[in-house]
Design a protein around this motif. Structure first.
Motif, mmCIF file in Angstrom:
data_model
loop_
_atom_site.group_PDB
_atom_site.id
_atom_site.type_symbol
_atom_site.label_atom_id
_atom_site.label_comp_id
_atom_site.label_asym_id
_atom_site.label_seq_id
_atom_site.Cartn_x
_atom_site.Cartn_y
_atom_site.Cartn_z
ATOM 1 N N GLY A 12 -10.579 -14.421 -7.981
ATOM 2 C CA GLY A 12 -10.651 -13.981 -6.597
ATOM 3 C C GLY A 12 -11.130 -15.066 -5.652
ATOM 4 N N ASP A 39 -10.343 -11.053 -12.324
ATOM 5 C CA ASP A 39 -11.487 -10.900 -11.423
ATOM 6 C C ASP A 39 -11.893 -9.431 -11.419
ATOM 7 O OD1 ASP A 39 -12.627 -12.944 -9.033
ATOM 8 O OD2 ASP A 39 -13.086 -10.828 -8.731
ATOM 9 N N ASN A 41 -12.879 -8.067 -8.571
ATOM 10 C CA ASN A 41 -12.499 -7.621 -7.228
ATOM 11 C C ASN A 41 -10.977 -7.560 -7.164
ATOM 12 O OD1 ASN A 41 -11.741 -7.597 -4.445
ATOM 13 N ND2 ASN A 41 -13.763 -8.387 -3.873
ATOM 14 N N GLU A 42 -10.438 -6.351 -7.237
ATOM 15 C CA GLU A 42 -8.986 -6.188 -7.336
ATOM 16 C C GLU A 42 -8.260 -6.666 -6.081
ATOM 17 O OE1 GLU A 42 -5.833 -2.884 -9.076
ATOM 18 O OE2 GLU A 42 -7.902 -2.308 -8.629
ATOM 19 N N GLU A 43 -8.856 -6.448 -4.915
ATOM 20 C CA GLU A 43 -8.214 -6.874 -3.671
ATOM 21 C C GLU A 43 -8.049 -8.390 -3.621
ATOM 22 O OE1 GLU A 43 -8.949 -6.755 1.197
ATOM 23 O OE2 GLU A 43 -10.244 -5.585 -0.147
ATOM 24 N N ARG A 44 -9.142 -9.103 -3.899
ATOM 25 C CA ARG A 44 -9.062 -10.568 -3.887
ATOM 26 C C ARG A 44 -8.159 -11.077 -5.009
ATOM 27 N NH1 ARG A 44 -12.906 -13.425 -0.808
ATOM 28 N NH2 ARG A 44 -11.703 -15.214 -1.504
ATOM 29 N N THR A 69 -7.683 -6.861 -14.179
ATOM 30 C CA THR A 69 -9.134 -6.653 -14.076
ATOM 31 C C THR A 69 -9.730 -6.362 -15.449
ATOM 32 O OG1 THR A 69 -8.749 -4.316 -13.578
ATOM 33 C CG2 THR A 69 -9.030 -5.806 -11.688
ATOM 34 N N GLY A 89 -22.477 -13.145 -5.756
ATOM 35 C CA GLY A 89 -21.766 -13.602 -4.563
ATOM 36 C C GLY A 89 -22.661 -14.183 -3.485
#
Length: 435
Positions: A12, A39, A41-44, A69, A89
């Motif tokens: 991501g 990752d 974070n699925e969106e990234r 994921t 993060g």
């Protein structure tokens, strides 16, 4: 023979993943690889996948790029695992590392390698890397783990004690600094030969030459003529006093030593142009820029600029896959490589790479004053790693006590209290036995 499988962990980090994918697929030898992006974070992750497919399309290569994921699926049978994670993060991790010490008057610039921020980052990161390495031992025991995550030395040192997986740590500070110095002295980078050795972010150019000619006199001339770049005043000051140029940037180096950031000494901050809170500023800018950048990277009507980066990762993969040798600077355990640094600590040295893997160059003894300076940082690394490996919480305090910048600013009661506050603030991101 199947194409090599390359797993990106923490994919991501789209911009960095973009550089590495572009580097790998630009090599004709590697255009049929199997790249798996992983990752939490699925969106990234999906953004990185879109970018990867765009690079593949532009280069017109047959590589397969997928995303998941599922960590086990990503690692299963991987020949190379490239790690670029940042545990906790920017928020809350980095914010806590900066804001809590400020309450004690302790100011930092980057806080990702040493100092109280680096210690906390290691406590969050090494256990996660060790957990991942257990998956690698089960799913891809012959993989090469390429670590880009900071704090580099503590991460790699911790893994060398907790895992059987072959790991090399990579950082771009050696080639980046060489290019900066080449510009400063007006010599083409391609004509320069150098030898670097030390620890990550505190390695030094033991040789800096062109056709056998020592180029250090030209670097001294930069100082004599008042041409030191504003952003490099700390490193040039250290060069003046040590006689060797350090690899990592001035903003980083300023917080590895006790001399440049001092409460009540704003004259030092101004004189050496030290950018306090630099890393949070960069993160905020990246967050602000990301929406526009993300749209541009995924817009099918726009091409992605694909230029080879200075990162070593693709060169390692190509050398091990094809047998064509490459030389990179890697972070590896000190197995009698630098004789006057502690056995087992993590050192950064030139390594030859081919089908036999990573083969570090034996350096011998480095100048004693450089080794002594590195030892002040190694002390902190060693005690932090010891805390993680043994579960002995007291070593976290000992690491903070011996940190050059922290100990120059705070008394012992403050150091212990700050450590307590940070461990509490990070909460679940710190292993339960160390909170």
């Amino acid at each position: 023979m199947r194409p090599p499988k390359i797993t990106f962990i923490g994919a991501g980090s789209t911009v960095f993943a973009k550089h590495l994918m572009g580097d790998i697929l630009s090599f004709e030898d590697l255009q049929d690889v199997d790249i798996v992006l992983y990752d939490i974070n699925e969106e990234r992750l999906n953004e990185s996948l879109a970018v990867g497919n765009k690079i593949k399309q532009q280069l017109n290569v047959p590589a397969r790029i997928t995303a998941t994921t599922d960590r086990s699926k990503a690692m299963d049978g991987a020949d190379f695992c490239i790690n670029m994670i940042q545990v906790a993060g920017y928020k809350p991790g980095t914010v806590v590392d900066f804001e809590t010490p400020k309450k004690y008057g302790l100011r930092q610039t980057i806080a990702d390698t040493l100092g109280i921020g680096g210690i906390m980052r290691a406590l969050r990161t090494v256990p996660v890397l060790a957990e991942m390495s257990k998956d690698m031992e089960r799913l891809c025991p012959d993989t090469l783990h390429i670590n880009y995550a900071n704090p580099m030395a503590m991460n790699c040192w911790g893994l060398s004690r907790l895992s059987k997986i072959k790991t090399v740590g990579l950082c771009h500070s050696v080639p980046y600094t060489a290019k900066e110095l080449a510009e400063d002295i007006g010599v083409p980078y391609e004509e320069i030969d150098y030898l670097v050795a030390g620890i990550n972010h505190m390695a030094f150019y033991l040789k800096f030459e062109r056709n056998g000619e020592d180029l250090y006199p030209l670097i001294r001339k930069v100082m004599e003529e008042g041409r030191v770049p504003d952003g490099n005043r700390v490193r040039y000051d250290m060069f003046k006093r040590l006689g060797y140029f350090v690899t990592e940037s001035s903003e980083h180096f300023a917080e590895y030593v006790p001399w440049y950031i001092k409460t009540g000494r704003e004259d030092l901050i101004e004189r050496f142009n030290i950018p306090l809170d630099e890393y949070p500023r960069r993160c905020e800018k990246q967050i602000a820029d990301w929406k526009t950048m993300s749209k541009d990277l995924q817009d099918s009507s726009k091409t992605i600029p694909i230029e080879r980066s200075v990162e070593y990762g693709s060169h390692i993969i190509r050398a091990m896959v094809t047998g064509k040798p490459a030389v990179v600077y890697g972070n590896v355990p000190n197995d009698q490589i630098i004789s006057n640094l502690p056995e087992g600590c993590c050192v950064e040295v030139p390594c030859v790479v081919d089908r036999n893997g990573i083969q570090p160059t034996r350096i011998g003894a480095i100048p004693p004053h450089l080794a002594a300076l590195m030892q002040t940082n190694i002390n902190v690394q060693a005690l932090t790693v010891e805390a993680i490996v043994t579960g002995k919480r007291e070593h976290i305090y000992h690491a903070a006590m011996l940190d050059p910048h922290t100990s120059a600013e705070l008394d012992l009661d403050q150091i212990w209290s700050l450590t307590d506050d940070l461990l509490k603030a990070h909460g679940e991101w710190i292993p339960e036995n160390l909170r």
